[in-house]
Write a protein that holds these residues in place. Structure first.
Motif, short mmCIF file in Angstrom:
data_model
loop_
_atom_site.label_atom_id
_atom_site.label_comp_id
_atom_site.label_asym_id
_atom_site.label_seq_id
_atom_site.Cartn_x
_atom_site.Cartn_y
_atom_site.Cartn_z
N LEU A 105 0.67 -1.08 -0.22
CA LEU A 105 0.03 -0.06 0.03
C LEU A 105 0.69 1.16 -0.01
CD1 LEU A 105 -2.78 -1.02 2.53
CD2 LEU A 105 -3.03 -0.75 0.08
N ALA A 106 1.93 1.36 0.77
CA ALA A 106 2.77 2.46 0.73
C ALA A 106 3.52 2.74 -0.59
CB ALA A 106 3.72 2.09 1.87
N HIS A 107 4.04 1.55 -1.25
CA HIS A 107 4.62 1.87 -2.43
C HIS A 107 3.61 2.21 -3.64
CE1 HIS A 107 7.38 0.78 -5.63
NE2 HIS A 107 6.56 0.32 -6.54
N ILE A 108 2.41 1.87 -3.51
CA ILE A 108 1.75 2.34 -4.62
C ILE A 108 0.76 3.62 -4.19
CG2 ILE A 108 1.54 0.19 -5.75
CD1 ILE A 108 -1.29 0.06 -4.42
N GLY A 109 1.25 4.28 -3.03
CA GLY A 109 0.65 5.35 -2.46
C GLY A 109 -0.77 5.36 -1.76
N TRP A 110 -1.24 4.29 -1.44
CA TRP A 110 -2.34 4.08 -1.02
C TRP A 110 -2.48 3.94 0.65
CZ3 TRP A 110 -5.07 -0.04 -4.62
CH2 TRP A 110 -5.04 0.50 -5.81
N PHE A 111 -1.15 3.79 1.11
CA PHE A 111 -1.32 3.70 2.77
C PHE A 111 -2.30 4.52 3.35
CE2 PHE A 111 0.10 3.59 7.10
CZ PHE A 111 0.42 2.18 7.38
N LEU A 112 -1.79 5.64 3.52
CA LEU A 112 -2.72 6.80 4.31
C LEU A 112 -4.12 6.73 3.83
CD1 LEU A 112 -0.13 9.82 4.63
CD2 LEU A 112 -1.00 8.11 6.45
N GLY A 113 -4.39 6.69 2.33
CA GLY A 113 -5.63 6.89 1.88
C GLY A 113 -6.63 5.60 2.21
N ALA A 114 -5.95 4.47 2.20
CA ALA A 114 -6.57 3.26 2.85
C ALA A 114 -6.91 3.18 4.40
CB ALA A 114 -5.59 2.04 2.61
N PHE A 115 -5.94 3.57 5.03
CA PHE A 115 -6.20 3.58 6.79
C PHE A 115 -7.17 4.76 7.16
CE2 PHE A 115 -2.90 0.43 6.85
CZ PHE A 115 -3.41 -0.26 7.93
N SER A 116 -7.28 5.82 6.22
CA SER A 116 -8.10 7.01 6.49
C SER A 116 -9.36 6.96 5.63
CB SER A 116 -7.36 8.53 6.49
OG SER A 116 -7.18 8.60 5.03
N PHE A 117 -9.45 5.99 4.95
CA PHE A 117 -10.74 5.85 4.11
C PHE A 117 -10.82 7.30 3.34
CE2 PHE A 117 -11.87 3.26 7.78
CZ PHE A 117 -12.06 2.38 7.38
N GLY A 118 -9.76 7.44 2.76
CA GLY A 118 -9.77 8.47 1.55
C GLY A 118 -9.30 9.91 2.32
N LEU A 119 -9.58 10.23 3.41
CA LEU A 119 -9.33 11.57 4.02
C LEU A 119 -7.80 11.97 3.96
CD1 LEU A 119 -11.71 10.97 7.21
CD2 LEU A 119 -12.29 12.10 4.93
N LEU A 120 -7.01 11.23 4.18
CA LEU A 120 -5.69 11.77 3.80
C LEU A 120 -4.95 10.79 2.61
CD1 LEU A 120 -4.70 11.21 7.70
CD2 LEU A 120 -5.41 13.17 6.53
N GLY A 121 -4.07 11.39 2.11
CA GLY A 121 -3.33 10.24 1.18
C GLY A 121 -4.08 10.37 -0.12
N THR A 122 -3.79 9.49 -1.00
CA THR A 122 -4.66 9.04 -2.21
C THR A 122 -5.64 8.17 -1.93
OG1 THR A 122 -2.38 9.68 -3.59
CG2 THR A 122 -4.34 8.27 -4.60
N PRO A 123 -6.73 8.16 -2.36
CA PRO A 123 -8.03 7.26 -1.93
C PRO A 123 -7.52 6.18 -3.12
CG PRO A 123 -8.85 9.31 -2.98
CD PRO A 123 -7.35 9.62 -2.85
N ALA A 124 -7.86 5.21 -2.57
CA ALA A 124 -7.71 3.77 -3.38
C ALA A 124 -9.11 3.67 -4.30
CB ALA A 124 -7.72 2.53 -2.54
N PRO A 125 -8.82 2.95 -5.42
CA PRO A 125 -9.81 2.60 -6.37
C PRO A 125 -10.95 1.78 -5.49
CG PRO A 125 -8.03 1.57 -7.26
CD PRO A 125 -7.42 2.65 -5.98
N ASN A 126 -12.09 1.51 -6.32
CA ASN A 126 -13.09 0.53 -5.84
C ASN A 126 -13.62 1.01 -4.19
OD1 ASN A 126 -13.31 -1.08 -7.77
ND2 ASN A 126 -11.39 -2.22 -7.29
N GLY A 127 -13.85 2.45 -4.08
CA GLY A 127 -14.15 2.82 -2.76
C GLY A 127 -13.09 2.81 -1.66
N ASN A 128 -13.84 2.34 -0.70
CA ASN A 128 -12.85 2.16 0.69
C ASN A 128 -12.69 0.79 0.78
OD1 ASN A 128 -12.46 4.86 1.30
ND2 ASN A 128 -14.58 5.04 2.05
N ALA A 129 -12.88 -0.18 0.19
CA ALA A 129 -12.86 -1.60 0.09
C ALA A 129 -11.38 -1.84 0.77
CB ALA A 129 -13.06 -2.29 -1.16
N ILE A 130 -10.32 -1.60 0.33
CA ILE A 130 -9.14 -1.82 0.86
C ILE A 130 -8.93 -1.34 2.37
CG2 ILE A 130 -7.69 0.27 -0.20
CD1 ILE A 130 -6.48 -3.56 -0.17
#
Length: 200
Positions: A105-130
């Motif tokens: 997740l960190a390598h693809i830039g989704w770590f903060l977005g995943a753990f904050s449900f898109g509030l911080l960092g890049t949100p992951a595709p497919n909603g907040n599933a990750i």
């Protein structure tokens, strides 16, 4: 020597076959080094969740049946030889699964977005599933190291404990393990949904 004669040889042979096939396929499609990290994450997850299911679907009922069988052999062999080894692979499988997933997740830039449900960092595709899957996995990792393993050490006699402490430890470890089994079902659903859009 046949590599199938030992688990180490079997795993090494399997890894060599996988890498050889990858080398052939990547010559046509291009090699993705992050695929190896994801592969490690999935492999460790299979070990972790596989052992979680083994404990809940096989070992716990087998130990209950062994305790109820007054003339039978009892569960001493399982608690002395099987459980400690299974718990070793179980707890370290949990760590490797979480660390490789977090690294991916960190390598693809989704770590903060995943753990904050898109509030911080890049949100992951497919909603907040990750994010849902990552948080469920984090809770499960906590349960392994903070509730299950310390109590199993008392149950198995690795650390001294009174009969009363062992009885309490059995209940705590049992409930934490059952909680992880329950949480694994939505966790696997949301992890799959994040990569394959199963829900969103």
């Amino acid at each position: 020597m046949n590599p199938l004669d030992s688990i180490k040889g079997t795993v090494i042979a399997g890894a060599i076959i996988a890498l050889a096939i990858t080398a052939v396929v990547s010559s046509y499609a291009g090699f993705n080094s992050m695929g190896l990290l994801r592969w490690a994450h999935i492999g460790a997850g299979v070990v972790w969740i596989g052992l979680l299911y083994y404990f809940n679907f096989v070992q716990v009922p087998a130990l209950a049946a062994a305790a109820a069988d007054k003339g039978g052999p009892g569960g001493a062999a399982i608690t002395k030889y099987v459980a400690p080894r299974a718990l070793l692979w179980f707890r370290w499988g949990a760590v490797v699964t979480w660390v490789t997933g977090a690294a991916y997740l960190a390598h693809i830039g989704w770590f903060l977005g995943a753990f904050s449900f898109g509030l911080l960092g890049t949100p992951a595709p497919n909603g907040n599933a990750i994010g849902v899957g990552a948080w469920l996995g984090t809770v499960m990792l906590f349960n392994v190291w903070v509730l299950i393993w310390p109590n199993q050490k008392k149950i198995l006699g690795i650390v001294p404990a009174t009969d009363e402490e062992k009885a309490k430890a059995r209940r705590v470890a049992f409930l934490a393990s059952r909680t992880n089994t329950m949480l694994s079902i939505p966790m696997l659903l949301f992890m799959g949904a994040s990569a394959h859009g199963l829900l969103f």
